[in-house]
Design a protein around this motif. Structure first.
Motif, PDB file in Angstrom:
ATOM      1  N   ASP A 111       0.816  -1.215   0.000  1.00 38.21           N
ATOM      2  CA  ASP A 111       0.000   0.000   0.000  1.00 38.21           C
ATOM      3  C   ASP A 111       0.846   1.260   0.000  1.00 38.21           C
ATOM      4  OD1 ASP A 111      -2.564  -1.261   0.220  1.00 38.21           O
ATOM      5  OD2 ASP A 111      -2.167  -1.602   2.354  1.00 38.21           O
ATOM      6  N   VAL A 112       0.366   2.263  -0.707  1.00 40.00           N
ATOM      7  CA  VAL A 112       0.832   3.627  -0.529  1.00 40.00           C
ATOM      8  C   VAL A 112       0.036   4.151   0.657  1.00 40.00           C
ATOM      9  CG1 VAL A 112       0.840   5.946  -1.517  1.00 40.00           C
ATOM     10  CG2 VAL A 112       1.373   3.967  -2.959  1.00 40.00           C
ATOM     11  N   ILE A 113       0.729   4.730   1.606  1.00 37.96           N
ATOM     12  CA  ILE A 113       0.070   5.257   2.801  1.00 37.96           C
ATOM     13  C   ILE A 113       0.174   6.778   2.768  1.00 37.96           C
ATOM     14  CG2 ILE A 113       0.027   5.298   5.326  1.00 37.96           C
ATOM     15  CD1 ILE A 113      -0.558   2.516   4.227  1.00 37.96           C
ATOM     16  N   TYR A 114      -0.962   7.431   2.831  1.00 39.99           N
ATOM     17  CA  TYR A 114      -0.979   8.880   2.940  1.00 39.99           C
ATOM     18  C   TYR A 114      -1.154   9.247   4.407  1.00 39.99           C
ATOM     19  CZ  TYR A 114      -1.336  10.248  -2.018  1.00 39.99           C
ATOM     20  OH  TYR A 114      -1.092  10.510  -3.337  1.00 39.99           O
ATOM     21  N   LEU A 115      -0.335  10.200   4.853  1.00 40.70           N
ATOM     22  CA  LEU A 115      -0.427  10.734   6.207  1.00 40.70           C
ATOM     23  C   LEU A 115      -0.906  12.173   6.093  1.00 40.70           C
ATOM     24  CD1 LEU A 115       2.012  10.331   9.104  1.00 40.70           C
ATOM     25  CD2 LEU A 115       1.405  12.633   8.407  1.00 40.70           C
ATOM     26  N   ASN A 116      -1.924  12.511   6.860  1.00 37.97           N
ATOM     27  CA  ASN A 116      -2.469  13.863   6.846  1.00 37.97           C
ATOM     28  C   ASN A 116      -1.797  14.685   7.945  1.00 37.97           C
ATOM     29  OD1 ASN A 116      -3.937  16.221   6.884  1.00 37.97           O
ATOM     30  ND2 ASN A 116      -5.922  15.230   6.724  1.00 37.97           N
ATOM     31  N   PRO A 117      -0.845  15.574   7.584  1.00 39.52           N
ATOM     32  CA  PRO A 117      -0.147  16.345   8.617  1.00 39.52           C
ATOM     33  C   PRO A 117      -1.026  17.371   9.324  1.00 39.52           C
ATOM     34  CG  PRO A 117       0.584  17.027   6.433  1.00 39.52           C
ATOM     35  CD  PRO A 117      -0.357  15.871   6.246  1.00 39.52           C
ATOM     36  N   ARG A 118      -2.243  17.593   8.834  1.00 35.39           N
ATOM     37  CA  ARG A 118      -3.178  18.505   9.513  1.00 35.39           C
ATOM     38  C   ARG A 118      -4.075  17.778  10.511  1.00 35.39           C
ATOM     39  NH1 ARG A 118      -5.045  22.405   4.487  1.00 35.39           N
ATOM     40  NH2 ARG A 118      -3.124  23.625   4.397  1.00 35.39           N
ATOM     41  N   HIS A 119      -3.948  16.452  10.580  1.00 37.35           N
ATOM     42  CA  HIS A 119      -4.732  15.691  11.553  1.00 37.35           C
ATOM     43  C   HIS A 119      -4.206  16.010  12.958  1.00 37.35           C
ATOM     44  CE1 HIS A 119      -6.143  12.246  13.895  1.00 37.35           C
ATOM     45  NE2 HIS A 119      -7.140  12.200  13.022  1.00 37.35           N
ATOM     46  N   PRO A 120      -5.091  16.079  13.969  1.00 40.26           N
ATOM     47  CA  PRO A 120      -4.652  16.426  15.322  1.00 40.26           C
ATOM     48  C   PRO A 120      -3.558  15.510  15.897  1.00 40.26           C
ATOM     49  CG  PRO A 120      -7.050  16.458  15.190  1.00 40.26           C
ATOM     50  CD  PRO A 120      -6.550  15.935  13.872  1.00 40.26           C
ATOM     51  N   ASP A 121      -3.476  14.259  15.468  1.00 37.82           N
ATOM     52  CA  ASP A 121      -2.469  13.331  15.997  1.00 37.82           C
ATOM     53  C   ASP A 121      -1.145  13.358  15.236  1.00 37.82           C
ATOM     54  OD1 ASP A 121      -4.334  12.517  17.868  1.00 37.82           O
ATOM     55  OD2 ASP A 121      -4.998  10.787  16.683  1.00 37.82           O
ATOM     56  N   ALA A 122      -1.059  14.141  14.178  1.00 35.93           N
ATOM     57  CA  ALA A 122       0.143  14.136  13.335  1.00 35.93           C
ATOM     58  C   ALA A 122       1.386  14.596  14.098  1.00 35.93           C
ATOM     59  CB  ALA A 122      -0.074  15.005  12.101  1.00 35.93           C
ATOM     60  N   GLY A 123       1.246  15.501  15.030  1.00 37.30           N
ATOM     61  CA  GLY A 123       2.389  15.995  15.783  1.00 37.30           C
ATOM     62  C   GLY A 123       3.055  14.937  16.649  1.00 37.30           C
ATOM     63  N   ALA A 124       2.359  13.849  16.919  1.00 36.27           N
ATOM     64  CA  ALA A 124       2.919  12.782  17.752  1.00 36.27           C
ATOM     65  C   ALA A 124       3.752  11.775  16.944  1.00 36.27           C
ATOM     66  CB  ALA A 124       1.789  12.044  18.469  1.00 36.27           C
ATOM     67  N   ILE A 125       3.754  11.895  15.626  1.00 36.52           N
ATOM     68  CA  ILE A 125       4.514  10.963  14.789  1.00 36.52           C
ATOM     69  C   ILE A 125       5.999  11.306  14.888  1.00 36.52           C
ATOM     70  CG2 ILE A 125       4.878  10.085  12.443  1.00 36.52           C
ATOM     71  CD1 ILE A 125       2.145   9.392  13.683  1.00 36.52           C
ATOM     72  N   ALA A 126       6.803  10.305  15.187  1.00 36.95           N
ATOM     73  CA  ALA A 126       8.250  10.511  15.292  1.00 36.95           C
ATOM     74  C   ALA A 126       8.840  10.840  13.926  1.00 36.95           C
ATOM     75  CB  ALA A 126       8.912   9.250  15.847  1.00 36.95           C
ATOM     76  N   PRO A 127       9.878  11.665  13.889  1.00 36.29           N
ATOM     77  CA  PRO A 127      10.551  11.947  12.619  1.00 36.29           C
ATOM     78  C   PRO A 127      11.107  10.660  12.011  1.00 36.29           C
ATOM     79  CG  PRO A 127      11.358  13.393  14.371  1.00 36.29           C
ATOM     80  CD  PRO A 127      10.478  12.367  15.019  1.00 36.29           C
ATOM     81  N   LEU A 128      11.367  10.699  10.720  1.00 35.43           N
ATOM     82  CA  LEU A 128      11.931   9.539  10.049  1.00 35.43           C
ATOM     83  C   LEU A 128      13.308   9.185  10.609  1.00 35.43           C
ATOM     84  CD1 LEU A 128      11.196  10.289   6.274  1.00 35.43           C
ATOM     85  CD2 LEU A 128       9.934   8.732   7.788  1.00 35.43           C
ATOM     86  N   ILE A 129      13.535   7.919  10.803  1.00 40.90           N
ATOM     87  CA  ILE A 129      14.875   7.393  11.083  1.00 40.90           C
ATOM     88  C   ILE A 129      15.425   7.016   9.721  1.00 40.90           C
ATOM     89  CG2 ILE A 129      16.178   5.517  12.145  1.00 40.90           C
ATOM     90  CD1 ILE A 129      13.905   5.455  14.289  1.00 40.90           C
TER      91      ILE A 129
END
Length: 151
Positions: A111-129
């Protein structure tokens, strides 16, 4: 869920700015969205589609990165590309889930996964390693292949 991205080092932020300015395959311009992959190999294949076939002139600052999210993606219906685009536009507008999954056209088993950076939980996603990634090293031709082509 581990999510993968192959990108150039200056663009590792999960902010969706590139897609906001230019649009993404299934997302309209004006909306930030981050394109990720469910598998590392899919991230490589998708990025490879946009490189010169002879691999000449590819920048040397590519990185393969991953992050993790603790949510199940919303599945995007995919009878045709227009339906996918309409769904993704509405999904981005409503911010109803953090990520959505679109069956890959390059590798339908992933799957291609789209992440919505405007979603309220987006700030909790860790930066890419990340780790450096080199297309030439990845796609080198093993010496044994020369003996197969002569036989």
């Amino acid at each position: 869920m581990k999510l993968w991205c192959l990108t150039r080092a200056p663009y590792v932020a999960l902010d969706g700015k590139g897609a906001e300015l230019n649009g993404a395959r299934y997302a309209p311009p004006g909306y930030p969205v981050v394109s990720l992959a469910s598998e590392a190999g899919l991230a490589v294949l998708v990025a490879l589609r946009y490189q010169p076939r002879d691999l000449v002139g590819i920048p040397d600052d590519f990185v393969l990165g991953w992050t993790e999210v603790n949510t199940v993606p919303e599945r995007v219906p995919d009878p045709d590309e227009d339906t996918i685009r309409a769904f993704v536009g509405e999904w981005l507008e409503t911010k109803r889930s953090l990520i959505c999954a679109i069956r890959s056209r390059v590798l339908p088993e992933a799957d291609v996964i789209y992440l919505n950076p405007r979603h309220p939980d987006a700030g909790a996603i860790a930066p890419l390693i990340t780790r450096p990634f080199n297309f030439a090293e990845c796609l080198h031709r093993p010496p044994m292949l020369d003996s197969f082509s002569k036989g």
